[in-house]
Design a protein around this motif. Structure first.
Motif, PDB file in Angstrom:
ATOM      1  N   GLU A  69      -8.548   4.404  -0.150  1.00  0.00           N
ATOM      2  CA  GLU A  69      -8.619   6.226  -0.632  1.00  0.00           C
ATOM      3  C   GLU A  69      -7.754   6.892  -0.268  1.00  0.00           C
ATOM      4  N   LEU A  70      -6.713   6.123   0.347  1.00  0.00           N
ATOM      5  CA  LEU A  70      -5.241   7.259   0.757  1.00  0.00           C
ATOM      6  C   LEU A  70      -4.516   7.646  -0.365  1.00  0.00           C
ATOM      7  N   GLY A  71      -5.072   6.349  -1.314  1.00  0.00           N
ATOM      8  CA  GLY A  71      -3.956   5.768  -2.453  1.00  0.00           C
ATOM      9  C   GLY A  71      -3.160   4.949  -3.119  1.00  0.00           C
ATOM     10  N   GLN A  72      -3.139   4.574  -1.573  1.00  0.00           N
ATOM     11  CA  GLN A  72      -2.262   3.197  -1.406  1.00  0.00           C
ATOM     12  C   GLN A  72      -3.245   2.164  -1.194  1.00  0.00           C
ATOM     13  N   PRO A  73      -3.040   1.559  -2.813  1.00  0.00           N
ATOM     14  CA  PRO A  73      -4.504   1.105  -3.206  1.00  0.00           C
ATOM     15  C   PRO A  73      -3.550  -1.194  -2.898  1.00  0.00           C
ATOM     16  N   VAL A  74      -3.703  -1.880  -2.438  1.00  0.00           N
ATOM     17  CA  VAL A  74      -2.840  -3.111  -2.097  1.00  0.00           C
ATOM     18  C   VAL A  74      -3.804  -3.736  -2.184  1.00  0.00           C
ATOM     19  N   ALA A  75      -3.946  -5.629  -2.709  1.00  0.00           N
ATOM     20  CA  ALA A  75      -4.612  -6.645  -2.183  1.00  0.00           C
ATOM     21  C   ALA A  75      -4.553  -6.750  -0.452  1.00  0.00           C
ATOM     22  N   LEU A  76      -6.137  -7.913  -0.818  1.00  0.00           N
ATOM     23  CA  LEU A  76      -6.159  -8.189   0.681  1.00  0.00           C
ATOM     24  C   LEU A  76      -5.355  -9.511   0.530  1.00  0.00           C
ATOM     25  N   SER A  77      -5.187 -10.107  -0.585  1.00  0.00           N
ATOM     26  CA  SER A  77      -3.347 -11.162  -0.286  1.00  0.00           C
ATOM     27  C   SER A  77      -2.657 -10.565  -0.111  1.00  0.00           C
ATOM     28  N   THR A  78      -2.385  -9.514  -0.704  1.00  0.00           N
ATOM     29  CA  THR A  78      -0.974  -9.331  -0.591  1.00  0.00           C
ATOM     30  C   THR A  78      -0.573  -8.819   1.347  1.00  0.00           C
ATOM     31  N   PHE A  79      -1.940  -7.988   1.352  1.00  0.00           N
ATOM     32  CA  PHE A  79      -1.735  -6.911   3.052  1.00  0.00           C
ATOM     33  C   PHE A  79      -1.612  -8.395   3.680  1.00  0.00           C
ATOM     34  N   GLN A  80      -2.550  -9.107   3.382  1.00  0.00           N
ATOM     35  CA  GLN A  80      -2.639 -11.174   4.365  1.00  0.00           C
ATOM     36  C   GLN A  80      -1.410 -11.619   4.719  1.00  0.00           C
ATOM     37  N   ARG A  81      -0.352 -12.217   3.559  1.00  0.00           N
ATOM     38  CA  ARG A  81       0.775 -11.733   3.075  1.00  0.00           C
ATOM     39  C   ARG A  81       2.037 -10.565   4.174  1.00  0.00           C
TER      40      ARG A  81
END
Length: 154
Positions: A132-144
């Motif tokens: 929503e803030l325009g900073q999309p990230v994949a769940l797997s990337t965030f978890q890593r």
């Protein structure tokens, strides 16, 4: 060799020390950064803090995070440090329910409250918020990134 923080000294702990309440906002090498209730920061040696008879942990902090070598990020470009601290703020909110600069009495936002939501729910909420803030990230990337932060700190 990996150095670990003593279990009594963790980022996020609210402590009683000397004449007041403080929150541990950072640990760098052998220094602990404390923030008092009016927002003033002070740094103290870990050994000095732990050996002080007025030292008492009031509330728990984050899971134990290994210390990075002293000054490790000092040689990085300012932009990289800014980005790392940005990620740290989001990761810490997922781990403990509120960000690094939160007031000690601040309640977590409902979607990040560790008492009412699972870690997976908090991760999903953060991924949605970042999108929503325009900073999309994949769940797997965030978890890593979260796993790396938990293993090595900033």
């Amino acid at each position: 060799m990996s150095v670990s923080r003593p279990s009594a000294v963790q980022v996020g702990n609210q402590i009683r020390w000397r004449d007041g309440l403080h929150i541990i906002v950072g640990i760098f090498g052998g220094l602990v950064r404390l923030r008092d209730v009016v927002g003033q920061d002070v740094e103290v040696l870990v050994g000095t803090l732990l050996s002080d008879p007025t030292f008492q942990v009031v509330t728990g902090g984050d899971p134990r995070i290994p210390l990075a070598p002293a000054g490790l990020i000092d040689d990085l470009p300012e932009e990289a440090v800014t980005r790392a601290r940005w990620w740290e703020e989001h990761i810490v909110e997922v781990l403990r329910g509120y960000g690094i600069d939160a007031e000690p009495e601040q309640e977590p936002r409902p979607e990040y409250d560790p008492h009412t939501t699972s870690l997976r729910q908090r991760e999903l909420a953060k991924v949605a918020e970042l999108a929503e803030l325009g900073q999309p990230v994949a769940l797997s990337t965030f978890q890593r990134l979260r796993h790396k932060y938990a293993a090595r700190g900033l």
